[in-house]
Design a protein around this motif. Structure first.
Motif, PDB file in Angstrom:
ATOM      1  N   UNK A 153       0.827  -1.215   0.000  1.00 45.39           N
ATOM      2  CA  UNK A 153       0.000   0.000   0.000  1.00 45.39           C
ATOM      3  C   UNK A 153       0.859   1.262   0.000  1.00 45.39           C
ATOM      4  N   UNK A 164      17.124   1.999   3.652  1.00 44.64           N
ATOM      5  CA  UNK A 164      17.537   1.613   5.012  1.00 44.64           C
ATOM      6  C   UNK A 164      18.415   0.372   4.982  1.00 44.64           C
TER       7      UNK A 164
ATOM      8  N   UNK B 119      22.450  12.481  15.689  1.00 47.05           N
ATOM      9  CA  UNK B 119      22.175  11.174  15.097  1.00 47.05           C
ATOM     10  C   UNK B 119      23.091  10.083  15.666  1.00 47.05           C
ATOM     11  N   UNK B 120      24.363  10.398  15.830  1.00 47.47           N
ATOM     12  CA  UNK B 120      25.301   9.393  16.332  1.00 47.47           C
ATOM     13  C   UNK B 120      24.934   8.991  17.756  1.00 47.47           C
ATOM     14  N   UNK B 123      21.944   6.740  17.762  1.00 45.73           N
ATOM     15  CA  UNK B 123      22.273   5.356  17.430  1.00 45.73           C
ATOM     16  C   UNK B 123      22.919   4.647  18.606  1.00 45.73           C
ATOM     17  N   UNK B 160      17.630  -7.750  13.705  1.00 44.89           N
ATOM     18  CA  UNK B 160      18.312  -6.515  13.285  1.00 44.89           C
ATOM     19  C   UNK B 160      17.391  -5.622  12.462  1.00 44.89           C
ATOM     20  N   UNK B 161      16.596  -6.235  11.592  1.00 46.60           N
ATOM     21  CA  UNK B 161      15.668  -5.438  10.768  1.00 46.60           C
ATOM     22  C   UNK B 161      14.642  -4.735  11.669  1.00 46.60           C
ATOM     23  N   UNK B 164      16.350  -1.830  13.016  1.00 47.43           N
ATOM     24  CA  UNK B 164      16.503  -0.803  11.964  1.00 47.43           C
ATOM     25  C   UNK B 164      15.206  -0.020  11.777  1.00 47.43           C
ATOM     26  N   UNK B 165      14.085  -0.737  11.773  1.00 42.79           N
ATOM     27  CA  UNK B 165      12.803  -0.056  11.613  1.00 42.79           C
ATOM     28  C   UNK B 165      12.633   0.976  12.734  1.00 42.79           C
ATOM     29  N   UNK B 168      14.915   3.903  12.109  1.00 39.41           N
ATOM     30  CA  UNK B 168      14.551   4.705  10.944  1.00 39.41           C
ATOM     31  C   UNK B 168      13.443   5.702  11.248  1.00 39.41           C
ATOM     32  N   UNK B 194       1.356   5.713   9.556  1.00 33.65           N
ATOM     33  CA  UNK B 194       1.429   5.016   8.275  1.00 33.65           C
ATOM     34  C   UNK B 194       2.670   4.133   8.209  1.00 33.65           C
ATOM     35  N   UNK B 195       3.785   4.683   8.682  1.00 31.58           N
ATOM     36  CA  UNK B 195       5.039   3.943   8.666  1.00 31.58           C
ATOM     37  C   UNK B 195       4.980   2.718   9.583  1.00 31.58           C
ATOM     38  N   UNK B 197       2.276   1.007  10.206  1.00 27.68           N
ATOM     39  CA  UNK B 197       1.484   0.017   9.455  1.00 27.68           C
ATOM     40  C   UNK B 197       2.364  -0.730   8.454  1.00 27.68           C
ATOM     41  N   UNK B 198       3.199   0.049   7.726  1.00 28.63           N
ATOM     42  CA  UNK B 198       4.085  -0.581   6.728  1.00 28.63           C
ATOM     43  C   UNK B 198       5.048  -1.559   7.400  1.00 28.63           C
ATOM     44  N   UNK B 199       5.632  -1.165   8.524  1.00 30.44           N
ATOM     45  CA  UNK B 199       6.591  -2.031   9.209  1.00 30.44           C
ATOM     46  C   UNK B 199       5.906  -3.284   9.756  1.00 30.44           C
TER      47      UNK B 199
END
Lengths: 238, 238
Positions: A153, A164, B119-120, B123, B160-161, B164-165, B168, B194-195, B197-199
């Motif tokens: 979607x 990523x 950012x560093x 992380x 790991x993914x 990452x999600x 991100x 929305x993001x 939902x995608x993940x």
């Protein structure tokens, strides 16, 4: 003698050529901005107008590398014989070929990005490089959704995930470089190859494709890209 | 009066308590390490023995927050009535509940991480926080692969993914914070929902599950987590 007025875009490209040549000779870390300015025969003011910092210069070089890498991809995008999966794999193959072809230069210019303390610069430069790649990716994914090949979607979101995945390899590559021995490198290459396999299957499934549809890296790709650096560093470039 | 010798782990926890209290009062940016040391009644030498920098202190606080957040999760992991998908969703739900419960404090302490130039640090602190979360994730995914619920060749890679999600989302959250108006915040919250939902669907598919199996965030979760910050910032904490 009348002063030659060059088009700003041509002048900018010339400055990039000089910077790239000097970075390839001295290395990005060792070359100073003053040396680049002298080599280019530019005034400081003119130079800083185009590139306010050394990092901005590296960003512009990465953006140019990525743009050149995709120069040949228009054929793939226009080929009426390809379906969206064929186009997506064609785009990935083109980007891969370009990376292998330019690997020795790319390592010499961008190796600094894989130092752990250069993470922010890595992200910034990855974004610059993806500026030409990402819209193509979104376009192909959207075509695939429209014709029913892909099932998602959120084409933009999936393109972000692809980016990523690319960025997440920074840590693995950094480790490969930090380890000095051939055995360290072999372990790191195997880890990276494994990760590429995972990302391929992840993308297959995220797009609703059977496992094995998408090819991010052919067998041997990771080794070819990684060992190009070693040849360069040891001065035995083929 | 005899000098009281405290166990190093207790002393460390006390120093963290004092630092947390001071960061909550003054904000992480404004509080200096010297103020933390004075408030804790510690010697500089002792303090720097535990926390060589202000960032190390924030890292330790994040690690402690994450550990406390998972304190209640053992029940989920031990529940014989749950299959691996139930366990995975239970782990995610626990982590979500803890985030909502501690959201005002967490924002006060960690908001600095969502500045683009941090950012560093983001992380590094995310890695510290994931040190207790990640092994649980790997264990559950591995169980699911063994009993045929999940379908992947690389449980560590999938964990790991997931990480990452999470990482991100930094950019999206940073944008939500940077925008000042309520309308900006609404746009950012919608983008983040929305993001999520995608993940969720991406993870379903990466694990070979039907869409809709995994719940990273219930409806309203993102808004609840994000608006906890606004209440805090405007001094109208409930």
């Amino acid at each position: 003698m009348p002063r030659v007025i060059k088009h700003p875009e041509i002048r900018r490209e010339e400055l990039l050529d000089h910077a790239q040549a000097l970075f390839l000779t001295l290395g990005y870390e060792k070359a100073s901005l003053n040396e680049v300015i002298t080599a280019a025969g530019a005034s400081k003011g003119a130079f800083y107008h185009y590139f306010p910092s050394k990092e901005a210069l590296l960003e512009a070089l990465a953006e140019r590398f990525a743009r050149q890498a995709l120069a040949g991809v228009q054929d793939v995008l226009d080929d009426p014989g390809l379906d969206p999966l064929g186009r997506l794999n064609g785009l990935l193959a083109q980007s891969r070929r370009a990376k292998i072809d330019t690997a020795p230069e790319a390592w010499a210019l961008f190796e600094t990005l894989f130092r752990p303390d250069n993470l922010v610069l890595f992200y910034r430069i990855n974004l610059a490089a993806s500026a030409s790649f990402s819209p193509l990716l979104v376009k192909i994914i959207r075509q695939g959704v429209e014709d029913g090949t892909f099932r998602t979607f959120d084409p933009e979101g999936v393109a972000d995930i692809v980016m990523q995945f690319g960025m997440a390899t920074q840590g693995v590559i950094a480790k490969a470089i930090a380890g000095g021995s051939d055995a360290d490198m072999d372990v790191a290459i195997e880890a990276l190859e494994n990760r590429v396999r995972l990302y391929e299957i992840a993308l297959d499934r995220i797009l609703g494709l059977p496992d094995g549809s998408i090819c991010i890296g052919e067998p041997g790709y990771v080794r070819a890209a990684m060992t190009a650096r070693r040849r360069t560093n040891s001065g035995k470039a083929q």
